[in-house]
Every structure is written in C-alpha cells, then in structure tokens.
Motif scaffolding. Structure first.
Motif, PDB file in Angstrom:
ATOM      1  N   GLU A 230      -4.307   2.959   3.057  1.00 19.80           N
ATOM      2  CA  GLU A 230      -5.358   3.688   3.786  1.00 19.80           C
ATOM      3  C   GLU A 230      -4.861   5.051   4.273  1.00 19.80           C
ATOM      4  OE1 GLU A 230      -3.848   0.805   4.583  1.00 19.80           O
ATOM      5  OE2 GLU A 230      -4.283   0.198   6.650  1.00 19.80           O
ATOM      6  N   THR A 231      -3.584   5.116   4.689  1.00 22.05           N
ATOM      7  CA  THR A 231      -3.041   6.399   5.161  1.00 22.05           C
ATOM      8  C   THR A 231      -2.776   7.314   3.966  1.00 22.05           C
ATOM      9  OG1 THR A 231      -1.853   4.999   6.733  1.00 22.05           O
ATOM     10  CG2 THR A 231      -1.446   7.347   6.851  1.00 22.05           C
ATOM     11  N   ALA A 232      -2.265   6.740   2.884  1.00 14.99           N
ATOM     12  CA  ALA A 232      -1.966   7.552   1.694  1.00 14.99           C
ATOM     13  C   ALA A 232      -3.265   8.178   1.156  1.00 14.99           C
ATOM     14  CB  ALA A 232      -1.292   6.694   0.626  1.00 14.99           C
TER      15      ALA A 232
ATOM     16  N   SER B 185       3.916   0.025   0.457  1.00 14.68           N
ATOM     17  CA  SER B 185       4.631  -0.253   1.702  1.00 14.68           C
ATOM     18  C   SER B 185       6.106   0.131   1.533  1.00 14.68           C
ATOM     19  CB  SER B 185       4.525  -1.737   2.056  1.00 14.68           C
ATOM     20  OG  SER B 185       5.389  -2.014   3.150  1.00 14.68           O
ATOM     21  N   ALA B 186       6.694   0.632   2.603  1.00 12.88           N
ATOM     22  CA  ALA B 186       8.121   0.965   2.564  1.00 12.88           C
ATOM     23  C   ALA B 186       8.951  -0.283   2.302  1.00 12.88           C
ATOM     24  CB  ALA B 186       8.534   1.598   3.893  1.00 12.88           C
ATOM     25  N   THR B 187       8.411  -1.440   2.676  1.00 13.75           N
ATOM     26  CA  THR B 187       9.165  -2.685   2.517  1.00 13.75           C
ATOM     27  C   THR B 187       9.032  -3.267   1.108  1.00 13.75           C
ATOM     28  OG1 THR B 187       7.277  -3.950   3.336  1.00 13.75           O
ATOM     29  CG2 THR B 187       8.948  -3.303   4.954  1.00 13.75           C
TER      30      THR B 187
ATOM     31  N   LEU C 273       9.161   8.098   4.187  1.00 16.61           N
ATOM     32  CA  LEU C 273       8.610   6.733   4.276  1.00 16.61           C
ATOM     33  C   LEU C 273       7.751   6.663   5.529  1.00 16.61           C
ATOM     34  CD1 LEU C 273      11.618   4.371   3.410  1.00 16.61           C
ATOM     35  CD2 LEU C 273       9.766   5.171   1.920  1.00 16.61           C
ATOM     36  N   GLY C 274       6.521   6.171   5.384  1.00 19.67           N
ATOM     37  CA  GLY C 274       5.594   6.190   6.519  1.00 19.67           C
ATOM     38  C   GLY C 274       5.290   7.633   6.880  1.00 19.67           C
ATOM     39  N   ASP C 275       4.999   8.444   5.857  1.00 17.49           N
ATOM     40  CA  ASP C 275       4.916   9.894   6.051  1.00 17.49           C
ATOM     41  C   ASP C 275       3.640  10.315   6.772  1.00 17.49           C
ATOM     42  OD1 ASP C 275       6.473  12.122   5.720  1.00 17.49           O
ATOM     43  OD2 ASP C 275       5.505  12.763   3.860  1.00 17.49           O
TER      44      ASP C 275
ATOM     45  N   THR D 148      12.538   8.472   7.739  1.00 14.52           N
ATOM     46  CA  THR D 148      11.663   7.378   8.185  1.00 14.52           C
ATOM     47  C   THR D 148      11.121   7.683   9.588  1.00 14.52           C
ATOM     48  OG1 THR D 148      13.493   6.123   9.149  1.00 14.52           O
ATOM     49  CG2 THR D 148      13.000   5.692   6.836  1.00 14.52           C
ATOM     50  N   GLU D 149      10.744   8.925   9.784  1.00 21.59           N
ATOM     51  CA  GLU D 149      10.303   9.367  11.118  1.00 21.59           C
ATOM     52  C   GLU D 149       9.097   8.554  11.613  1.00 21.59           C
ATOM     53  OE1 GLU D 149       9.055  13.406  10.936  1.00 21.59           O
ATOM     54  OE2 GLU D 149       8.614  13.524  13.077  1.00 21.59           O
ATOM     55  N   GLY D 150       9.279   7.906  12.730  1.00 21.56           N
ATOM     56  CA  GLY D 150       8.160   7.186  13.344  1.00 21.56           C
ATOM     57  C   GLY D 150       7.735   5.937  12.603  1.00 21.56           C
TER      58      GLY D 150
ATOM     59  N   VAL E 157       5.448   8.346   1.064  1.00 22.91           N
ATOM     60  CA  VAL E 157       5.121   6.935   0.823  1.00 22.91           C
ATOM     61  C   VAL E 157       4.430   6.410   2.082  1.00 22.91           C
ATOM     62  CG1 VAL E 157       6.081   4.648   0.340  1.00 22.91           C
ATOM     63  CG2 VAL E 157       7.164   6.694  -0.640  1.00 22.91           C
ATOM     64  N   ASP E 158       3.286   5.781   1.898  1.00 26.26           N
ATOM     65  CA  ASP E 158       2.612   5.213   3.074  1.00 26.26           C
ATOM     66  C   ASP E 158       1.667   4.105   2.619  1.00 26.26           C
ATOM     67  OD1 ASP E 158       1.317   4.890   5.693  1.00 26.26           O
ATOM     68  OD2 ASP E 158       2.144   6.872   6.148  1.00 26.26           O
ATOM     69  N   LEU E 159       1.159   3.363   3.581  1.00 24.00           N
ATOM     70  CA  LEU E 159       0.218   2.282   3.283  1.00 24.00           C
ATOM     71  C   LEU E 159      -1.035   2.883   2.641  1.00 24.00           C
ATOM     72  CD1 LEU E 159       0.649   0.312   6.624  1.00 24.00           C
ATOM     73  CD2 LEU E 159       1.643  -0.227   4.393  1.00 24.00           C
TER      74      LEU E 159
ATOM     75  N   TRP F 179      -1.830  10.147  15.891  1.00 21.14           N
ATOM     76  CA  TRP F 179      -1.192  10.390  17.203  1.00 21.14           C
ATOM     77  C   TRP F 179      -0.070  11.425  17.067  1.00 21.14           C
ATOM     78  CZ3 TRP F 179       3.448   9.928  19.812  1.00 21.14           C
ATOM     79  CH2 TRP F 179       3.385   9.809  21.200  1.00 21.14           C
ATOM     80  N   THR F 180       0.813  11.213  16.094  1.00 24.14           N
ATOM     81  CA  THR F 180       1.936  12.158  15.950  1.00 24.14           C
ATOM     82  C   THR F 180       1.432  13.533  15.491  1.00 24.14           C
ATOM     83  OG1 THR F 180       2.354  11.122  13.812  1.00 24.14           O
ATOM     84  CG2 THR F 180       3.845  10.537  15.592  1.00 24.14           C
ATOM     85  N   LEU F 181       0.445  13.521  14.576  1.00 23.17           N
ATOM     86  CA  LEU F 181      -0.117  14.806  14.126  1.00 23.17           C
ATOM     87  C   LEU F 181      -0.687  15.573  15.323  1.00 23.17           C
ATOM     88  CD1 LEU F 181      -1.232  16.740  11.881  1.00 23.17           C
ATOM     89  CD2 LEU F 181      -3.344  15.393  11.985  1.00 23.17           C
TER      90      LEU F 181
HETATM   91  C1  LIG Z   1       3.850   7.044  13.856  1.00 17.05           C
HETATM   92  S1  LIG Z   1       3.208   7.287  12.240  1.00 17.05           S
HETATM   93  C2  LIG Z   1       4.395   8.459  11.657  1.00 17.05           C
HETATM   94  C3  LIG Z   1       3.823   9.379  10.636  1.00 17.05           C
HETATM   95  C4  LIG Z   1       4.745  10.537  10.254  1.00 17.05           C
HETATM   96  N1  LIG Z   1       6.012  10.075   9.764  1.00 17.05           N
HETATM   97  C5  LIG Z   1       4.948  11.451  11.442  1.00 17.05           C
HETATM   98  O1  LIG Z   1       6.026  11.442  12.028  1.00 17.05           O
HETATM   99  O2  LIG Z   1       3.997  12.153  11.783  1.00 17.05           O
HETATM  100  C6  LIG Z   1       3.647   5.774  11.387  1.00 17.05           C
HETATM  101  C7  LIG Z   1       3.284   5.812   9.925  1.00 17.05           C
HETATM  102  O3  LIG Z   1       3.889   4.684   9.293  1.00 17.05           O
HETATM  103  C8  LIG Z   1       2.989   4.180   8.339  1.00 17.05           C
HETATM  104  N2  LIG Z   1       3.382   2.794   8.050  1.00 17.05           N
HETATM  105  C9  LIG Z   1       3.342   1.716   8.851  1.00 17.05           C
HETATM  106  N3  LIG Z   1       3.850   0.635   8.243  1.00 17.05           N
HETATM  107  C10 LIG Z   1       4.230   1.050   7.007  1.00 17.05           C
HETATM  108  C11 LIG Z   1       4.840   0.414   5.900  1.00 17.05           C
HETATM  109  N4  LIG Z   1       5.144  -0.892   5.916  1.00 17.05           N
HETATM  110  N5  LIG Z   1       5.089   1.145   4.800  1.00 17.05           N
HETATM  111  C12 LIG Z   1       4.784   2.462   4.749  1.00 17.05           C
HETATM  112  N6  LIG Z   1       4.208   3.121   5.775  1.00 17.05           N
HETATM  113  C13 LIG Z   1       3.931   2.426   6.888  1.00 17.05           C
HETATM  114  C14 LIG Z   1       1.629   4.337   9.002  1.00 17.05           C
HETATM  115  O4  LIG Z   1       0.562   4.255   8.083  1.00 17.05           O
HETATM  116  C15 LIG Z   1       1.795   5.725   9.636  1.00 17.05           C
HETATM  117  O5  LIG Z   1       1.448   6.734   8.727  1.00 17.05           O
END
Ligand SMILES: C[S@@+](CC[C@H](N)C(=O)[O-])C[C@H]1O[C@@H](n2cnc3c(N)ncnc32)[C@H](O)[C@@H]1O
Length: 273
Positions: free
Chosen positions: A116-118, A137-139, A91-93, A159-161, A112-114, A19-21
């Motif tokens: 499936e996304t990584a 996970s970021a957590t 984080l959540g990149d 930690t954008e988004g 750093v990402d989950l 969505w953000t991409l």
């Molecule tokens: C809205 S997207 C933002 C992606 C990117 N930062 C951007 O702005 O385009 C949210 C991202 O957070 C990741 N995410 C969700 N929970 C997470 C967690 N616990 N640890 C790391 N990444 C996580 C998702 O996989 C997704 O890539």
C-alpha cells in the motif's frame, strides 16, 4: 499546508510514512531549517490528508525528526563519496525524499516498502532511470535479488524508521541476511529505547488525534554493541550522532549522549567475503 489531490489510504504502520514526511516538511519550510527538503514540502502540498490535525505541529518534534534524517543523509553521502555508482536500498522507504537530498547523479536507489505504501510512492514519486520502487516486505528477502551485489559498486541499506516496527527476531534475521548477502556492504538503522517501545506496545504513545502503532523492537544506547551478535560478518558497529541543531537542541543534544535510554542511529559494516 495540506490539500492537494492525492488521497492516501494508509493505516497503522504504513501511515507512519506520512508522519515522518510531515515533520520533515514542517522543519524544511522554516527559513532556519536544519534540513533542506523541498521535495517533502511539495509532497505535503500535493497530498490530500489532514496532516496538522492528525499529527499536530510541534517544532521540537519536527526538528528532531529532521536531525535524524540528516544522520542518515551523512552516512549515505559518505558512502556515495566512496562508491559513486553504488546502490542505496531504502527499506521501509515510505515517502522518504533522501534520494533528492543527497543524490550524486550516478547512484542507484531502490525503495522497498509494503504494497500500500509502495503504490502511493509510485503515484507521487514515480520511478525513473535510477530510482526503483519494489512492493515487498523487508522481511521477505526477495528484495535482495533486485540489488547488484558487486562489492566494487557498493551497497548501503538504509532502514530509517523501520526496525522498531519489526519483532526483535525479525530484526536479527534481517541484519544477518544482509551481512551474508552483501559482503563489504553497510546498513544504517535507528532504534527507539526500550521504555519507548514498551509505551508504544501498550498503546500509550498518543495525543488527541493520533496513537502511534506498536513498536516491538527497542534498544537502549548502551546495548548497541549487541548488534554485532546478529552475524559474524557484522564487523563494525558505530553510533551516528546528530549534528548541529537549532536553539536549545544544539546545546542539549551533545549532553544527551550520556543518557542510555535515548533513540540512536547506528551504522553497521559487513566484512568482505
Ligand atoms: C516511520 S515510516 C518511515 C518511512 C521513511 N523511511 C522515512 O523515514 O520517512 C515506516 C515505514 O516502514 C514501512 N514498513 C513497515 N513494515 C514494513 C515491512 N515489513 N517491510 C517494508 N516496509 C515496512 C511502512 O509502510 C512505512 O513506510
């Protein structure tokens, strides 16, 4: 603007990376774009996913997303100006392309990402000498072991988004852990307002083809000072306002600062040890 070969299998929160991409790419392909992001445009062309059908194409939404990304870019560029060999942790990149927008040729980038996304990021934006990807996970604070903590080089955590998808206690713990682990470092975050979080949790942020996942963490703009309470080492809390914009957005955004129930971008500073 979609079609290419890579078929992502992302659902729920990981799907929001698409969505953000998408919105950055929609904005970036305009001649009068507020964000220059050719890598995002190229990625959307390489990914086999019905972006327009699923997420729609609303110029205002794309512009606002791009202005949010530009807030993070300014913080990162400013950080790299002071720490040219610093580390930027995303984080959540997701499929964020910031490291191409503001790279200085010397910084280190850790995404750093989950898992499936990584995995998808690894296929589309393979790591190179200065860009790494970690499935974690970021957590799960294991990712911190991958960061050079040397305050001379500098660390900025972006930690954008991401934080809106975590529980409030997880947000607090994450900020506290970063403040403790990276003295002299900084963390940039964005928050959705409480009403928006409530609607997402109730499954009411939806249009014909897409329902946004729950966002358990929300914060109004007049509560940002509370972030300092996460840990005594959080010594600075500063809101980062969007700049510029096109058309009516350019006029309305400065006025929107008076509204408390709006999204915000915030930069936190951590004390030197
Ligand atoms: C809205 S997207 C933002 C992606 C990117 N930062 C951007 O702005 O385009 C949210 C991202 O957070 C990741 N995410 C969700 N929970 C997470 C967690 N616990 N640890 C790391 N990444 C996580 C998702 O996989 C997704 O890539």
């Amino acid at each position: 603007m979609s079609g290419g070969g890579e078929r992502p299998e992302l659902e729920r929160v990981p799907e929001t990376a698409l969505w953000t991409l998408w919105h950055r790419a929609v904005e970036a392909r305009r001649p009068d774009a507020v964000l220059h992001d050719p890598v995002a445009v190229e990625l959307v062309e390489r990914i086999d996913y019905p972006f327009a059908e699923r997420f729609g194409e609303v110029a205002l939404v794309s512009q606002l997303q791009a202005l949010r990304a530009a807030c993070f870019d300014r913080e990162v560029a400013d950080f790299l100006g002071r720490h040219p060999r610093g580390t930027v942790v995303g984080l959540g990149d997701g499929l964020e392309t910031q490291s191409w927008r503001v790279d200085n040729g010397r910084a280190s980038w850790l995404s750093v990402d989950l898992p499936e996304t990584a995995r998808l990021r690894e296929r589309l934006l393979p790591p190179d000498g200065r860009r790494r990807i970690l499935a974690c996970s970021a957590t799960d604070h294991r990712w911190m072991d991958e960061v050079d903590p040397d305050p001379e080089r500098g660390v900025l955590i972006s930690t954008e988004g991401l934080l809106m998808y975590l529980r409030p206690t997880e947000v607090r713990e994450l900020i506290a852990a970063c403040a403790e682990r990276f003295p002299g470092g900084a963390l940039v975050l964005d928050a959705v307002p409480r009403w928006f979080s409530r609607r997402a949790v109730a499954g009411k942020l939806r249009d014909r083809h897409y329902t946004a996942p729950p966002m358990p963490f929300g914060m109004d703009a007049d509560e940002l000072g509370k972030l300092a309470g996460a840990h005594p080492a959080v010594t600075g809390v500063r809101e980062v306002y969007p700049e510029g914009g096109r058309g009516l957005v350019r006029v309305v955004l400065p006025l929107a600062r008076w509204i408390k129930q709006r999204p915000s971008v915030v930069a936190l500073r951590f004390a030197q040890s």
